[in-house]
Design a protein around this motif. Structure first.
Motif, PDB file in Angstrom:
ATOM      1  N   PRO A  84     -20.957 -41.198  -0.190  1.00 50.14           N
ATOM      2  CA  PRO A  84     -19.843 -41.444  -1.348  1.00 50.14           C
ATOM      3  C   PRO A  84     -20.788 -41.584  -2.494  1.00 50.14           C
ATOM      4  O   PRO A  84     -20.269 -41.379  -3.699  1.00 50.14           O
ATOM      5  CB  PRO A  84     -19.286 -42.557  -0.971  1.00 50.14           C
ATOM      6  CG  PRO A  84     -19.086 -42.413   0.648  1.00 50.14           C
ATOM      7  CD  PRO A  84     -20.533 -41.744   1.020  1.00 50.14           C
ATOM      8  N   SER A  85     -21.990 -42.011  -2.440  1.00 49.82           N
ATOM      9  CA  SER A  85     -22.864 -42.153  -3.635  1.00 49.82           C
ATOM     10  C   SER A  85     -23.472 -40.767  -4.383  1.00 49.82           C
ATOM     11  O   SER A  85     -24.174 -40.906  -5.161  1.00 49.82           O
ATOM     12  CB  SER A  85     -24.108 -43.196  -3.387  1.00 49.82           C
ATOM     13  OG  SER A  85     -24.873 -42.529  -2.456  1.00 49.82           O
ATOM     14  N   GLY A 100     -16.131 -40.236   5.442  1.00 42.84           N
ATOM     15  CA  GLY A 100     -16.180 -40.162   3.831  1.00 42.84           C
ATOM     16  C   GLY A 100     -17.579 -39.730   3.541  1.00 42.84           C
ATOM     17  O   GLY A 100     -17.448 -39.367   2.266  1.00 42.84           O
ATOM     18  N   ARG A 124     -12.313 -39.913  -6.411  1.00 42.21           N
ATOM     19  CA  ARG A 124     -12.734 -38.959  -7.521  1.00 42.21           C
ATOM     20  C   ARG A 124     -12.359 -37.769  -7.147  1.00 42.21           C
ATOM     21  O   ARG A 124     -12.457 -37.110  -5.998  1.00 42.21           O
ATOM     22  CB  ARG A 124     -14.301 -38.963  -7.565  1.00 42.21           C
ATOM     23  CG  ARG A 124     -14.915 -40.409  -8.007  1.00 42.21           C
ATOM     24  CD  ARG A 124     -16.421 -40.310  -8.115  1.00 42.21           C
ATOM     25  NE  ARG A 124     -16.868 -40.146  -6.448  1.00 42.21           N
ATOM     26  CZ  ARG A 124     -17.998 -40.487  -6.070  1.00 42.21           C
ATOM     27  NH1 ARG A 124     -18.839 -40.757  -6.873  1.00 42.21           N
ATOM     28  NH2 ARG A 124     -18.432 -39.982  -4.846  1.00 42.21           N
ATOM     29  N   ASP A 156     -12.265 -38.515 -12.863  1.00 40.40           N
ATOM     30  CA  ASP A 156     -11.119 -39.410 -12.292  1.00 40.40           C
ATOM     31  C   ASP A 156     -10.051 -38.622 -12.517  1.00 40.40           C
ATOM     32  O   ASP A 156      -9.972 -37.346 -13.004  1.00 40.40           O
ATOM     33  CB  ASP A 156     -11.354 -40.594 -13.230  1.00 40.40           C
ATOM     34  CG  ASP A 156     -10.948 -40.504 -14.835  1.00 40.40           C
ATOM     35  OD1 ASP A 156     -10.120 -39.077 -14.914  1.00 40.40           O
ATOM     36  OD2 ASP A 156     -11.096 -41.195 -15.724  1.00 40.40           O
ATOM     37  N   ASP A 203     -12.447 -37.350  -3.081  1.00 42.12           N
ATOM     38  CA  ASP A 203     -13.210 -38.054  -2.164  1.00 42.12           C
ATOM     39  C   ASP A 203     -12.812 -39.320  -1.738  1.00 42.12           C
ATOM     40  O   ASP A 203     -11.860 -39.798  -2.298  1.00 42.12           O
ATOM     41  CB  ASP A 203     -14.710 -37.994  -2.670  1.00 42.12           C
ATOM     42  CG  ASP A 203     -15.071 -38.641  -3.869  1.00 42.12           C
ATOM     43  OD1 ASP A 203     -14.182 -39.683  -4.427  1.00 42.12           O
ATOM     44  OD2 ASP A 203     -16.200 -38.631  -4.419  1.00 42.12           O
ATOM     45  N   SER A 204     -13.647 -39.879  -0.969  1.00 38.99           N
ATOM     46  CA  SER A 204     -13.315 -41.476  -0.413  1.00 38.99           C
ATOM     47  C   SER A 204     -13.018 -42.251  -1.374  1.00 38.99           C
ATOM     48  O   SER A 204     -12.824 -43.653  -1.224  1.00 38.99           O
ATOM     49  CB  SER A 204     -14.105 -41.827   0.743  1.00 38.99           C
ATOM     50  OG  SER A 204     -15.450 -41.682   0.190  1.00 38.99           O
ATOM     51  N   GLN A 205     -13.839 -42.003  -2.572  1.00 37.78           N
ATOM     52  CA  GLN A 205     -13.836 -42.994  -3.748  1.00 37.78           C
ATOM     53  C   GLN A 205     -13.135 -42.710  -4.918  1.00 37.78           C
ATOM     54  O   GLN A 205     -12.852 -43.419  -5.824  1.00 37.78           O
ATOM     55  CB  GLN A 205     -15.283 -42.901  -4.629  1.00 37.78           C
ATOM     56  CG  GLN A 205     -16.566 -42.894  -3.668  1.00 37.78           C
ATOM     57  CD  GLN A 205     -16.817 -44.273  -3.109  1.00 37.78           C
ATOM     58  OE1 GLN A 205     -16.665 -45.346  -3.783  1.00 37.78           O
ATOM     59  NE2 GLN A 205     -16.894 -44.251  -1.755  1.00 37.78           N
TER      60      GLN A 205
END
Length: 190
Positions: free
Chosen positions: A147-148, A131, A92, A107, A88-90
C-alpha cells in the motif's frame, strides 16, 4: 470500447442505464474509447477513456457525467493511455498509464497523489485480499506493490502480457493473456 457506450446492468443482467458517449458534447471533447471502469467507495463510477482522449471521467450512480480529469501528456496527472483503473486498499484511484509506463495515484476527485514507475506498458490492475496492488505489464511480468507503493515482488510466469487480472479470495490470481489466447492461474500469490 469501439461502441463508445457505457452500460449499467443490474444483478439479473438487465440493462438499467446506457449512455452513448459519442453523443455527449458536454464533456468538452468526445468520449472516445472507454477501456475500463470501476465503482468508487463513494458509489460513483470512474471510466478510463484510454485511446484518443487520455482522460478519466467520473459519473454519478445514474451515469450522469460529473467531471473529467487528465489530458494527453507526460507530466504528473496527465495520461498517454489510461488503460485500467481501480481503487486500492488506501482509497486511492490507481490508473495504469500504459504508454507513460507508470501507475498514477489520485484521490476520488481526480487530484494527483503520486505514481509508481519502473513498469513497461502496464495493462491491468488487481488487488490481493491483503491489499497488495498487482500490475501486469508488457515485459511480460506481474509486479506486486505494498500500500505504500514499495515493490514487494515480481515474477515472469506468463508468456505474454496480461491484458486482464483478477484475484480470488483465496489468493488465486487469474491472468487473461492476449497472445497466445489463454487464461493462466497462479496460486499461491507470488
Amino acid at each position: 470500447m469501439d461502441g463508445h457506450k457505457i452500460v449499467l446492468l443490474g444483478s439479473t443482467m438487465q440493462e438499467i442505464s446506457r449512455m452513448d458517449c459519442a453523443e455527449r458534447p458536454s464533456f468538452g471533447r468526445p468520449f472516445n474509447h472507454p477501456c475500463d471502469c470501476t465503482k468508487g467507495p463513494d458509489g460513483r463510477y470512474y471510466v478510463a477513456d484510454g485511446y484518443g482522449n487520455s482522460a478519466v471521467h467520473i459519473f454519478d450512480p445514474e451515469l450522469r457525467h460529473l467531471k473529467t480529469f487528465g489530458h494527453p501528456g507526460t507530466e504528473p496527472g496527465a495520461f498517454s493511455t489510461p488503460h485500467s483503473l481501480l481503487f486500492d486498499s488506501q482509497g486511492r484511484l490507481c490508473v495504469a498509464d500504459r504508454e507513460n509506463n507508470r501507475v498514477q495515484l489520485f484521490d476520488a476527485e481526480g487530484n494527483w497523489l503520486g505514481q509508481i514507475e519502473g513498469l513497461h506498458k502496464p495493462m491491468a490492475l488487481a488487488l490481493t485480499p491483503d491489499g497488495l496492488l498487482l500490475v501486469s505489464d508488457q515485459t511480460p511480468r506481474l509486479s506486486a506493490y505494498s500500500p505504500s507503493g514499495e515493490l514487494v515482488g515480481r515474477c515472469r510466469t506468463f508468456s505474454t502480457y496480461g491484458h486482464g487480472l483478477a484475484v480470488n479470495g483465496d489468493g488465486t490470481i487469474i491472468i487473461a493473456e492476449m497472445n497466445p489466447d489463454r487464461v493462466t492461474l497462479l496460486f499461491p500469490c507470488p
